[in-house]
Enzyme design. Structure first.
Site, PDB file in Angstrom:
ATOM      1  N   SER A 146      14.369   7.062  29.556  1.00 13.92           N
ATOM      2  CA  SER A 146      15.745   7.195  29.050  1.00 13.92           C
ATOM      3  C   SER A 146      15.894   8.496  28.257  1.00 13.92           C
ATOM      4  O   SER A 146      14.898   9.091  27.843  1.00 13.92           O
ATOM      5  CB  SER A 146      16.045   6.005  28.124  1.00 13.92           C
ATOM      6  OG  SER A 146      17.158   6.255  27.293  1.00 13.92           O
ATOM      7  N   TYR A 159      15.749   0.002  21.362  1.00 14.95           N
ATOM      8  CA  TYR A 159      15.741   0.590  22.713  1.00 14.95           C
ATOM      9  C   TYR A 159      15.010   1.929  22.696  1.00 14.95           C
ATOM     10  O   TYR A 159      14.179   2.214  23.553  1.00 14.95           O
ATOM     11  CB  TYR A 159      17.185   0.766  23.168  1.00 14.95           C
ATOM     12  CG  TYR A 159      17.385   1.242  24.568  1.00 14.95           C
ATOM     13  CD1 TYR A 159      17.652   2.584  24.825  1.00 14.95           C
ATOM     14  CD2 TYR A 159      17.348   0.359  25.644  1.00 14.95           C
ATOM     15  CE1 TYR A 159      17.857   3.041  26.125  1.00 14.95           C
ATOM     16  CE2 TYR A 159      17.564   0.805  26.946  1.00 14.95           C
ATOM     17  CZ  TYR A 159      17.827   2.142  27.166  1.00 14.95           C
ATOM     18  OH  TYR A 159      18.038   2.598  28.453  1.00 14.95           O
TER      19      TYR A 159
HETATM   20  P1  NAP Z   1      21.642  -3.132  34.091  1.00 12.39           P
HETATM   21  O1  NAP Z   1      22.833  -2.806  34.912  1.00 12.39           O
HETATM   22  O2  NAP Z   1      21.798  -3.881  32.796  1.00 12.39           O
HETATM   23  O3  NAP Z   1      20.548  -3.901  35.012  1.00 12.39           O
HETATM   24  C1  NAP Z   1      19.353  -4.288  34.402  1.00 12.39           C
HETATM   25  C2  NAP Z   1      18.624  -5.163  35.395  1.00 12.39           C
HETATM   26  O4  NAP Z   1      17.417  -5.621  34.785  1.00 12.39           O
HETATM   27  C3  NAP Z   1      19.437  -6.398  35.771  1.00 12.39           C
HETATM   28  O5  NAP Z   1      19.258  -6.700  37.146  1.00 12.39           O
HETATM   29  C4  NAP Z   1      18.801  -7.475  34.915  1.00 12.39           C
HETATM   30  O6  NAP Z   1      18.903  -8.763  35.435  1.00 12.39           O
HETATM   31  C5  NAP Z   1      17.354  -7.042  34.953  1.00 12.39           C
HETATM   32  N1  NAP Z   1      16.574  -7.680  33.888  1.00 12.39           N
HETATM   33  C6  NAP Z   1      16.834  -7.679  32.565  1.00 12.39           C
HETATM   34  N2  NAP Z   1      15.897  -8.380  31.919  1.00 12.39           N
HETATM   35  C7  NAP Z   1      15.028  -8.835  32.859  1.00 12.39           C
HETATM   36  C8  NAP Z   1      13.846  -9.634  32.818  1.00 12.39           C
HETATM   37  N3  NAP Z   1      13.364 -10.119  31.662  1.00 12.39           N
HETATM   38  N4  NAP Z   1      13.223  -9.918  33.973  1.00 12.39           N
HETATM   39  C9  NAP Z   1      13.718  -9.467  35.160  1.00 12.39           C
HETATM   40  N5  NAP Z   1      14.832  -8.703  35.269  1.00 12.39           N
HETATM   41  C10 NAP Z   1      15.466  -8.403  34.114  1.00 12.39           C
HETATM   42  O7  NAP Z   1      20.888  -1.785  33.715  1.00 12.39           O
HETATM   43  P2  NAP Z   1      20.868  -0.374  34.454  1.00 12.39           P
HETATM   44  O8  NAP Z   1      21.884   0.504  33.842  1.00 12.39           O
HETATM   45  O9  NAP Z   1      20.831  -0.573  35.932  1.00 12.39           O
HETATM   46  O10 NAP Z   1      19.449   0.132  33.924  1.00 12.39           O
HETATM   47  C11 NAP Z   1      18.272  -0.101  34.653  1.00 12.39           C
HETATM   48  C12 NAP Z   1      17.151   0.582  33.874  1.00 12.39           C
HETATM   49  O11 NAP Z   1      17.523   1.938  33.623  1.00 12.39           O
HETATM   50  C13 NAP Z   1      16.906  -0.034  32.501  1.00 12.39           C
HETATM   51  O12 NAP Z   1      15.520   0.029  32.204  1.00 12.39           O
HETATM   52  C14 NAP Z   1      17.679   0.888  31.561  1.00 12.39           C
HETATM   53  O13 NAP Z   1      17.137   0.873  30.249  1.00 12.39           O
HETATM   54  C15 NAP Z   1      17.457   2.210  32.219  1.00 12.39           C
HETATM   55  N6  NAP Z   1      18.427   3.260  31.912  1.00 12.39           N
HETATM   56  C16 NAP Z   1      19.752   3.052  32.104  1.00 12.39           C
HETATM   57  C17 NAP Z   1      20.631   4.118  31.852  1.00 12.39           C
HETATM   58  C18 NAP Z   1      22.110   4.006  32.043  1.00 12.39           C
HETATM   59  O14 NAP Z   1      22.828   4.912  31.557  1.00 12.39           O
HETATM   60  N7  NAP Z   1      22.611   2.981  32.704  1.00 12.39           N
HETATM   61  C19 NAP Z   1      20.142   5.338  31.432  1.00 12.39           C
HETATM   62  C20 NAP Z   1      18.769   5.468  31.204  1.00 12.39           C
HETATM   63  C21 NAP Z   1      17.918   4.420  31.466  1.00 12.39           C
HETATM   64  P3  NAP Z   1      19.975  -9.779  34.800  1.00 12.39           P
HETATM   65  O15 NAP Z   1      21.306  -9.326  35.247  1.00 12.39           O
HETATM   66  O16 NAP Z   1      19.586 -11.120  35.343  1.00 12.39           O
HETATM   67  O17 NAP Z   1      19.823  -9.705  33.286  1.00 12.39           O
HETATM   68  C1  GCO Z   2      23.338   4.062  24.789  1.00 12.84           C
HETATM   69  C2  GCO Z   2      23.147   4.028  26.274  1.00 12.84           C
HETATM   70  C3  GCO Z   2      21.894   4.813  26.629  1.00 12.84           C
HETATM   71  C4  GCO Z   2      21.688   4.761  28.111  1.00 12.84           C
HETATM   72  C5  GCO Z   2      20.475   5.512  28.514  1.00 12.84           C
HETATM   73  C6  GCO Z   2      20.577   6.965  28.233  1.00 12.84           C
HETATM   74  O1  GCO Z   2      23.790   3.043  24.230  1.00 12.84           O
HETATM   75  O2  GCO Z   2      23.070   5.131  24.206  1.00 12.84           O
HETATM   76  O3  GCO Z   2      23.053   2.702  26.737  1.00 12.84           O
HETATM   77  O4  GCO Z   2      20.807   4.296  25.955  1.00 12.84           O
HETATM   78  O5  GCO Z   2      21.523   3.445  28.548  1.00 12.84           O
HETATM   79  O6  GCO Z   2      19.309   4.957  28.027  1.00 12.84           O
HETATM   80  O7  GCO Z   2      19.492   7.601  28.857  1.00 12.84           O
END
Ligand code: NAP
Ligand code: GCO
Length: 265
Positions: A146, A159
């Site tokens: 992230s 986080y």
């Molecule tokens: P999301 O839309 O919230 O999806 C997260 C997924 O993880 C969902 O399918 C969720 O399932 C699953 N999950 C959560 N807890 C779990 C557990 N204990 N066991 C199995 N599955 C679990 O998140 P996203 O935005 O796609 O993010 C995916 C990854 O990228 C995460 O690690 C997040 O921190 C990272 N990330 C996101 C962003 C962003 O801007 N979106 C940026 C940087 C990094 P449920 O729906 O059943 O909870």
């Molecule tokens: C926040 C956002 C971020 C993104 C991502 C950025 O609240 O700042 O959720 O944390 O999810 O991790 O890289």
């Protein structure tokens, strides 16, 4: 150049938490590069929805119910996948949660839950798949880090701690298992339009953009939020033979956020 370098034919990829969001986009890109897709989610309903969503894209994904924080369940998942699909060649530790609470107001329970899913679980799942990767002669592990692996901000202490730790877990797996032809790298997405960030993009009652939405656009040279599909190519690269000498690297896919001081208001 040999274009097969970027192909994943014959490879089994496990993407955790990939019913939708970033995991789904990464798994879709890997399938388009030839990989067999395995994914998990906590709820059967979401696994079923995920299987249907993959099928709509012509992908026959294998979906399993599994909470990645539950070591016994993870070990059972890996054994079942190895028996039913094949040894896992590519692991994407994608499952993750966030709780946006000012640190001093955050309960220890909430802090621990974020650490459990975002840091302990990648350890648990990596620990479960590495022995078979070693036996098979190598593998690829991609941890979804992230911006918060590098930066802090208000309300995301747990986080940021987890994602900072995940950066170092990535480097340590790379250090400890590189000798077995296992490459472990991270992808650090910028701000991506998924359900996880939906609260930060909500249109305000007066019809204006959320203040955080405006803030992120000013902090991103690309002047846009990322799409989950922006992560597919980088993930295929790190899962393919094209990255066999890339190890312990965090590839930031952020539109330039980390390079930019931000647009003058
Ligand atoms: P999301 O839309 O919230 O999806 C997260 C997924 O993880 C969902 O399918 C969720 O399932 C699953 N999950 C959560 N807890 C779990 C557990 N204990 N066991 C199995 N599955 C679990 O998140 P996203 O935005 O796609 O993010 C995916 C990854 O990228 C995460 O690690 C997040 O921190 C990272 N990330 C996101 C962003 C962003 O801007 N979106 C940026 C940087 C990094 P449920 O729906 O059943 O909870
Ligand atoms: C926040 C956002 C971020 C993104 C991502 C950025 O609240 O700042 O959720 O944390 O999810 O991790 O890289």
């Amino acid at each position: 150049m040999n274009e097969n370098l970027f192909r994943l034919d014959g490879k089994v990829a496990l993407v955790t938490g990939a019913s939708y969001g970033i995991g789904f986009a990464i798994a879709t890109a890997m399938a388009e590069a030839g990989a067999t897709i395995v994914f998990n989610d906590i709820k059967q309903e979401l696994v079923d929805k995920g299987i249907a969503a993959y099928a709509e894209k012509g992908i026959k994904a294998h979906g399993y119910v599994c909470d990645v924080t539950d070591e016994e369940a993870v070990n059972e998942l890996v054994s079942k996948v190895e028996a039913e699909v094949g040894v896992i060649d590519i692991l994407v530790n994608n499952a993750g949660i966030i709780k946006r609470i000012p640190m001093v107001e955050m309960s220890v329970k909430d802090f621990r839950q974020v650490i459990d899913v975002d840091l302990n679980a990648p350890f648990i799942v990596s620990k479960a798949v590495i022995p078979s990767m070693i036996k098979k002669g190598g593998g690829k592990i991609i941890n979804i880090c992230s911006m918060m692996s590098e930066l802090g901000r208000e309300t995301v202490s747990a986080y940021a701690a987890a994602k900072g730790g995940l950066k170092m877990l990535t480097r340590n797996i790379a250090s400890e298992y590189g000798q077995y032809n296992i490459q472990c790298n991270g992808i650090g997405p910028g701000y991506i339009a998924t359900p996880q960030t939906a609260p930060l993009r909500e249109i305000q009652p007066d019809g204006s953009k959320h203040p955080f939405d405006q803030f992120i656009l000013a902090k991103t040279p690309a002047n846009r939020w990322g799409e989950a599909s922006d992560l597919g190519g980088p993930a295929v690269f790190l899962a393919s033979a094209a990255s066999d000498f890339v190890n312990g690297h965090i590839l930031y896919v952020d539109g330039g956020i980390l390079a930019y001081i931000g647009k003058q208001p």
